[in-house]
Design a protein around this motif. Structure first.
Motif, short mmCIF file in Angstrom:
data_model
loop_
_atom_site.label_atom_id
_atom_site.label_comp_id
_atom_site.label_asym_id
_atom_site.label_seq_id
_atom_site.Cartn_x
_atom_site.Cartn_y
_atom_site.Cartn_z
N LEU A 1 0.83 -1.21 0.00
CA LEU A 1 0.00 0.00 0.00
C LEU A 1 0.86 1.26 0.00
CD1 LEU A 1 -2.92 1.03 0.13
CD2 LEU A 1 -2.70 1.03 2.61
N VAL A 2 1.90 1.29 0.81
CA VAL A 2 2.82 2.44 0.86
C VAL A 2 3.54 2.58 -0.48
CG1 VAL A 2 4.93 3.31 1.95
CG2 VAL A 2 3.08 2.39 3.36
N ALA A 3 3.98 1.48 -1.06
CA ALA A 3 4.70 1.52 -2.34
C ALA A 3 3.79 2.06 -3.45
CB ALA A 3 5.24 0.14 -2.69
N VAL A 4 2.55 1.58 -3.51
CA VAL A 4 1.61 2.04 -4.55
C VAL A 4 1.29 3.52 -4.35
CG1 VAL A 4 -0.77 1.79 -5.38
CG2 VAL A 4 0.63 -0.24 -5.00
N THR A 5 1.05 3.93 -3.12
CA THR A 5 0.77 5.35 -2.83
C THR A 5 1.96 6.21 -3.24
OG1 THR A 5 -0.62 4.67 -0.97
CG2 THR A 5 0.09 6.97 -1.03
N SER A 6 3.14 5.77 -2.92
CA SER A 6 4.35 6.51 -3.29
C SER A 6 4.48 6.62 -4.81
CB SER A 6 5.56 5.80 -2.70
OG SER A 6 6.74 6.37 -3.18
N LEU A 7 4.19 5.54 -5.50
CA LEU A 7 4.25 5.54 -6.96
C LEU A 7 3.23 6.51 -7.56
CD1 LEU A 7 5.49 4.28 -9.51
CD2 LEU A 7 3.72 2.51 -9.38
N ILE A 8 2.01 6.53 -7.02
CA ILE A 8 0.97 7.46 -7.51
C ILE A 8 1.40 8.90 -7.30
CG2 ILE A 8 -1.39 8.25 -7.07
CD1 ILE A 8 -2.14 5.29 -6.58
N VAL A 9 1.95 9.20 -6.14
CA VAL A 9 2.42 10.56 -5.86
C VAL A 9 3.51 10.97 -6.85
CG1 VAL A 9 3.66 11.97 -4.17
CG2 VAL A 9 1.73 10.54 -3.44
N GLN A 10 4.44 10.09 -7.12
CA GLN A 10 5.53 10.39 -8.06
C GLN A 10 4.99 10.64 -9.46
OE1 GLN A 10 8.70 11.01 -7.51
NE2 GLN A 10 8.41 10.69 -5.32
N VAL A 11 4.04 9.81 -9.90
CA VAL A 11 3.45 9.99 -11.23
C VAL A 11 2.73 11.33 -11.32
CG1 VAL A 11 1.67 9.10 -12.80
CG2 VAL A 11 3.31 7.53 -11.77
N ASN A 12 1.97 11.69 -10.29
CA ASN A 12 1.27 12.98 -10.28
C ASN A 12 2.24 14.14 -10.34
OD1 ASN A 12 -1.36 12.07 -10.34
ND2 ASN A 12 -1.60 12.07 -8.10
N LYS A 13 3.33 14.07 -9.59
CA LYS A 13 4.34 15.14 -9.63
C LYS A 13 4.93 15.27 -11.03
CE LYS A 13 5.91 15.23 -4.84
NZ LYS A 13 7.04 14.98 -3.92
N HIS A 14 5.18 14.15 -11.66
CA HIS A 14 5.74 14.15 -13.02
C HIS A 14 4.75 14.78 -14.00
CE1 HIS A 14 8.26 12.89 -16.33
NE2 HIS A 14 7.20 12.32 -16.90
N ILE A 15 3.49 14.43 -13.89
CA ILE A 15 2.46 15.00 -14.78
C ILE A 15 2.35 16.51 -14.56
CG2 ILE A 15 -0.03 15.08 -15.20
CD1 ILE A 15 -0.03 12.01 -14.76
N GLN A 16 2.32 16.95 -13.30
CA GLN A 16 2.24 18.37 -13.00
C GLN A 16 3.47 19.11 -13.53
OE1 GLN A 16 1.63 18.42 -8.78
NE2 GLN A 16 -0.60 18.16 -8.96
N SER A 17 4.61 18.51 -13.41
CA SER A 17 5.85 19.10 -13.92
C SER A 17 5.77 19.28 -15.43
CB SER A 17 7.03 18.22 -13.55
OG SER A 17 8.19 18.65 -14.21
N ASN A 18 5.28 18.26 -16.13
CA ASN A 18 5.14 18.35 -17.59
C ASN A 18 4.13 19.43 -17.98
OD1 ASN A 18 7.02 16.41 -18.10
ND2 ASN A 18 5.54 14.76 -18.44
N ASN A 19 3.03 19.56 -17.22
CA ASN A 19 2.05 20.60 -17.50
C ASN A 19 2.63 21.99 -17.31
OD1 ASN A 19 0.09 18.77 -18.21
ND2 ASN A 19 -0.96 18.82 -16.23
N ALA A 20 3.45 22.15 -16.27
CA ALA A 20 4.08 23.45 -16.02
C ALA A 20 5.01 23.81 -17.17
CB ALA A 20 4.84 23.42 -14.71
N VAL A 21 5.75 22.84 -17.67
CA VAL A 21 6.64 23.10 -18.80
C VAL A 21 5.82 23.47 -20.03
CG1 VAL A 21 8.26 21.99 -20.40
CG2 VAL A 21 8.51 21.66 -17.94
N LYS A 22 4.71 22.78 -20.24
CA LYS A 22 3.85 23.08 -21.40
C LYS A 22 3.28 24.48 -21.29
CE LYS A 22 0.09 21.34 -24.12
NZ LYS A 22 -1.28 21.59 -24.04
N GLU A 23 2.81 24.88 -20.08
CA GLU A 23 2.27 26.22 -19.90
C GLU A 23 3.33 27.27 -20.20
OE1 GLU A 23 0.46 26.53 -16.06
OE2 GLU A 23 -0.86 24.84 -16.45
#
Length: 161
Positions: free
Chosen positions: A16-38
């Motif tokens: 559960l901790v590993a999956v939660t950590s993975l989801i958080v990392q993926v979200n950060k990556h997506i947000q980072s890509n959106n910021a670069v696009k903006e």
């Protein structure tokens, strides 16, 4: 049996901790890509605004039949509205509070979509020749000014020294 349940519980918590950590990392990556696009969209908007400044100036001078405009200044901020148009603001004759304008640029068409003007700037674009058969229209308009404003307006449109 108790050890097996404890082991499964610990294993479940670790997963559960590993999956939660993975989801958080993926979200950060997506947000980072959106910021670069903006930033990329903003950079594109600023680039188009720079290219379109001469066309905006040309448009203003074309409207300026009385040769009132001496200087044109553009604001530094370039914005993208929700419809995707790029907005650049400016003013003429070093008077931002009186003679402001706003240009809406269409990115895909690479053209000026629309222009708006502060009322006092728009007044300097009136072609009184259109009212030569109705001189009272201009007279009534001029009556709305104080003497100083009327004199300044007539100077601005080249009818008074």
């Amino acid at each position: 049996m108790k050890n097996t349940i404890k082991l499964l519980s610990v294993l479940f918590v670790v997963i559960l901790v590993a999956v939660t950590s993975l989801i958080v990392q993926v979200n950060k990556h997506i947000q980072s890509n959106n910021a670069v696009k903006e930033k990329s969209d903003q950079a594109k908007a600023e680039e188009l605004a720079e290219k379109m400044k001469p066309k905006i100036e040309e448009h203003l001078h074309k409207r300026d039949i009385h040769n009132f405009i001496k200087t044109i200044t553009f604001e530094k901020d370039v914005t993208i509205n929700p419809m995707g148009d790029i907005t650049i603001d400016g003013y003429v004759n070093d008077e931002p509070e009186k003679y402001g304008f706003s240009a809406s640029l269409q990115y895909r068409a690479k053209k000026i979509g629309s222009m708006s003007y502060d009322p006092e700037l728009s007044d300097r674009f009136i072609d009184w020749e259109e009212y030569k058969d109705e001189p009272e229209v201009k007279e009534n308009y001029l009556k709305s000014f104080t003497k100083e404003e009327r004199d300044q307006y007539l100077r601005d449109i080249g009818e008074k020294e």
